[in-house]
Design a protein around this motif. Sequence first.
Motif, PDB file in Angstrom:
ATOM      1  N   VAL A  24     -13.865  34.703  19.241  1.00 43.54           N
ATOM      2  CA  VAL A  24     -13.600  34.973  20.658  1.00 43.54           C
ATOM      3  C   VAL A  24     -14.885  34.817  21.469  1.00 43.54           C
ATOM      4  O   VAL A  24     -15.948  35.295  21.069  1.00 43.54           O
ATOM      5  CB  VAL A  24     -13.031  36.403  20.859  1.00 43.54           C
ATOM      6  CG1 VAL A  24     -12.879  36.719  22.352  1.00 43.54           C
ATOM      7  CG2 VAL A  24     -11.683  36.553  20.148  1.00 43.54           C
ATOM      8  N   ALA A  26     -15.819  35.553  25.513  1.00 43.76           N
ATOM      9  CA  ALA A  26     -15.406  35.967  26.851  1.00 43.76           C
ATOM     10  C   ALA A  26     -16.659  35.954  27.701  1.00 43.76           C
ATOM     11  O   ALA A  26     -17.617  36.654  27.391  1.00 43.76           O
ATOM     12  CB  ALA A  26     -14.784  37.353  26.835  1.00 43.76           C
ATOM     13  N   ILE A  54     -11.979  33.281  26.683  1.00 40.99           N
ATOM     14  CA  ILE A  54     -11.348  34.073  27.744  1.00 40.99           C
ATOM     15  C   ILE A  54     -12.160  33.934  29.030  1.00 40.99           C
ATOM     16  O   ILE A  54     -13.263  34.477  29.124  1.00 40.99           O
ATOM     17  CB  ILE A  54     -11.243  35.573  27.354  1.00 40.99           C
ATOM     18  CG1 ILE A  54     -10.627  35.725  25.955  1.00 40.99           C
ATOM     19  CG2 ILE A  54     -10.431  36.345  28.385  1.00 40.99           C
ATOM     20  CD1 ILE A  54     -10.644  37.156  25.421  1.00 40.99           C
ATOM     21  N   VAL A  56     -13.022  35.133  32.488  1.00 37.07           N
ATOM     22  CA  VAL A  56     -12.813  36.435  33.122  1.00 37.07           C
ATOM     23  C   VAL A  56     -13.312  36.398  34.568  1.00 37.07           C
ATOM     24  O   VAL A  56     -13.918  35.418  34.990  1.00 37.07           O
ATOM     25  CB  VAL A  56     -13.539  37.545  32.339  1.00 37.07           C
ATOM     26  CG1 VAL A  56     -12.808  37.887  31.069  1.00 37.07           C
ATOM     27  CG2 VAL A  56     -14.968  37.131  32.047  1.00 37.07           C
ATOM     28  N   SER A  61     -15.921  42.513  33.116  1.00 36.66           N
ATOM     29  CA  SER A  61     -14.722  42.173  32.336  1.00 36.66           C
ATOM     30  C   SER A  61     -15.088  41.391  31.087  1.00 36.66           C
ATOM     31  O   SER A  61     -14.437  41.543  30.052  1.00 36.66           O
ATOM     32  CB  SER A  61     -13.762  41.346  33.182  1.00 36.66           C
ATOM     33  OG  SER A  61     -13.444  42.035  34.354  1.00 36.66           O
ATOM     34  N   SER A  64     -16.140  43.810  28.560  1.00 37.73           N
ATOM     35  CA  SER A  64     -14.992  44.633  28.175  1.00 37.73           C
ATOM     36  C   SER A  64     -14.066  43.870  27.235  1.00 37.73           C
ATOM     37  O   SER A  64     -13.585  44.412  26.235  1.00 37.73           O
ATOM     38  CB  SER A  64     -14.219  45.087  29.419  1.00 37.73           C
ATOM     39  OG  SER A  64     -15.064  45.819  30.266  1.00 37.73           O
ATOM     40  N   ALA A  65     -13.827  42.592  27.549  1.00 36.39           N
ATOM     41  CA  ALA A  65     -12.969  41.766  26.689  1.00 36.39           C
ATOM     42  C   ALA A  65     -13.625  41.585  25.319  1.00 36.39           C
ATOM     43  O   ALA A  65     -12.946  41.588  24.285  1.00 36.39           O
ATOM     44  CB  ALA A  65     -12.718  40.409  27.345  1.00 36.39           C
ATOM     45  N   CYS A  66     -14.953  41.446  25.320  1.00 42.28           N
ATOM     46  CA  CYS A  66     -15.678  41.302  24.051  1.00 42.28           C
ATOM     47  C   CYS A  66     -15.510  42.560  23.192  1.00 42.28           C
ATOM     48  O   CYS A  66     -15.348  42.464  21.968  1.00 42.28           O
ATOM     49  CB  CYS A  66     -17.168  41.048  24.296  1.00 42.28           C
ATOM     50  SG  CYS A  66     -17.508  39.371  24.856  1.00 42.28           S
ATOM     51  N   GLY A  68     -12.974  44.649  23.127  1.00 43.83           N
ATOM     52  CA  GLY A  68     -11.621  44.645  22.568  1.00 43.83           C
ATOM     53  C   GLY A  68     -11.508  43.687  21.398  1.00 43.83           C
ATOM     54  O   GLY A  68     -10.948  44.021  20.352  1.00 43.83           O
ATOM     55  N   ALA A  69     -12.085  42.492  21.583  1.00 46.42           N
ATOM     56  CA  ALA A  69     -12.005  41.476  20.531  1.00 46.42           C
ATOM     57  C   ALA A  69     -12.736  41.938  19.277  1.00 46.42           C
ATOM     58  O   ALA A  69     -12.213  41.852  18.157  1.00 46.42           O
ATOM     59  CB  ALA A  69     -12.602  40.166  21.048  1.00 46.42           C
ATOM     60  N   THR A  76     -17.380  37.882  17.816  1.00 47.98           N
ATOM     61  CA  THR A  76     -17.371  37.754  19.275  1.00 47.98           C
ATOM     62  C   THR A  76     -18.733  37.371  19.822  1.00 47.98           C
ATOM     63  O   THR A  76     -19.751  37.926  19.410  1.00 47.98           O
ATOM     64  CB  THR A  76     -16.929  39.106  19.897  1.00 47.98           C
ATOM     65  OG1 THR A  76     -15.716  39.505  19.267  1.00 47.98           O
ATOM     66  CG2 THR A  76     -16.694  38.974  21.387  1.00 47.98           C
ATOM     67  N   THR A  78     -20.935  36.168  23.562  1.00 50.27           N
ATOM     68  CA  THR A  78     -20.963  35.960  25.006  1.00 50.27           C
ATOM     69  C   THR A  78     -22.399  35.689  25.428  1.00 50.27           C
ATOM     70  O   THR A  78     -23.322  35.758  24.608  1.00 50.27           O
ATOM     71  CB  THR A  78     -20.369  37.167  25.770  1.00 50.27           C
ATOM     72  OG1 THR A  78     -20.273  36.823  27.164  1.00 50.27           O
ATOM     73  CG2 THR A  78     -21.225  38.418  25.629  1.00 50.27           C
TER      74      THR A  78
END
Lengths: 391, 105
Positions: A24, A26, A54, A56, A61, A64-66, A68-69, A76, A78
């Motif tokens: 993932v 994000a 993702i 964002v 965000s 935050s998405a990272c 969750g993943a 993950t 970013t």
Amino acid sequence: MAKRIGIEVSLAIAEAAKLADVDVVAAYPITPQTHIVEHLAELVANGELDAAYIPVESEHSAMSACLGASAAGARTFTATAGQGLELMHEVLYVASSMQLPVVMAVANRALSAPLSVWGDHSDVMAVRDTGWIQLFVENGQEAVDNVLCAFRIGEDPRVLLPVMIHLDGFHLTHMIEPLLFPEQSQVDKFIPPYQHPMPLHPDRPVTMGAFAPPIIYFETKKAQEVNLEAAKEVILQCWDNFGKTFQRYYSPVECYRSEDARVLLLTMGSFSETAMTAIDKMRGEGREVGLLRLRLWRPFPFDEIRQAVGNAEVLIVLDRALSFGGPGGPVCSEVRSALYSEDKRPKVIGFVGGLGGRDITPAGFEEIVDRGIEISQKGSDQEFEIFGVRE
Amino acid sequence: MTPKGVSQLTKPEGMLTWRDLEIGSIVVEPGNASQYQTGDWRSERPIFDTNKCIKCGICYIFCPEGCVEQNAEGYFEADLFYCKGCGICARECWTKAITMVPEEE
């Protein structure tokens, strides 16, 4: 066999994340990080990287998405810079406290206002205490190598912490360099699969980031501190293993011609390479000067710093960030504090320079060393010196 | 006292050392929030007057803690293990059957 390819460092970081087979990504694009995430988006869109990308609406965000993943067990990645890192700020603490090994490249950038997209370490210093493992790299090869190491370190079951790789915006992100990329099979062997011991899964419900009243919150922070300190051993093991596998060696404090140096300069990031040129020239003139480059910023390498400083009489520290109204640069402040209780310690002289993309040339570093020696002998009415500002 | 049907924590939070915590302070017992005594936040508690109560259940609907329940006789009462003493039930009650009384009384 590893291949040598001429490539922009930002794209190389994306390629390193691809070699690490991330699941993932994000991210929100921001100068000077943009090329990293653009290239990752391209790799995913072209089917060259089997990952969820993702897009964002903000860095808050993105992080935050990272989380969750990573909590669901995904590898993950970013990247961000400057204002983007600041917008992520509160979520960064959550990643480290919940022990989610997100890997993030930070293209170090100055902070507004006035608006600047150019490099310095102001963004880094504002996230110093977020509990992430933080490494500095000086060139493209170090960036590629340490992205790979970051996954192995962060995801190690003894660690499980997020890792930031700091690289100077523009001065490093936008350089085109000849870089060695390891074979996919070597990388697969070097980075074991990510297995969070208690990921979010309906079959085994867990609560992450729960409410902690005063009766238990402090215990969680002590556990976090002990864990981050203990991560240093795993970082050293990883760099050792990386060296044995790929013949490139890394350490928390890199020494350059520092043996028997009476005067030492200490830098972080890509400016270190310029400083090396200055050291070579001064050594050629018979001067006993050397260079220390601080690579591991968190956990802070106290023992290694003390050892590297050795018997030097003067230590000149260059910061690319300013703690307004404070002791000058955060790096100098911490190094000075690490040495304070030593029986024999050098005079520590702090300089702040290179803010907002302002360059420091080899001649500039010579000037810093000369002025640092002068201050060590005659003293100064300033807590620290600002270098390179028009008076 | 822990309410009926709610298991005791394996170790009360106040007994846990930093070494006892799971990775990332993860909570591994599903639904163990029910073991947390929110009732000790309370400075006032609701007193239900069964003479005024018409068993309409508006207190049950409005309770943000979900701690108001109907007893065998059909009257409503708050579970003081969870009741935070917010007073919403008393404010919403049509017949003014609920009075908030300071804890020290």
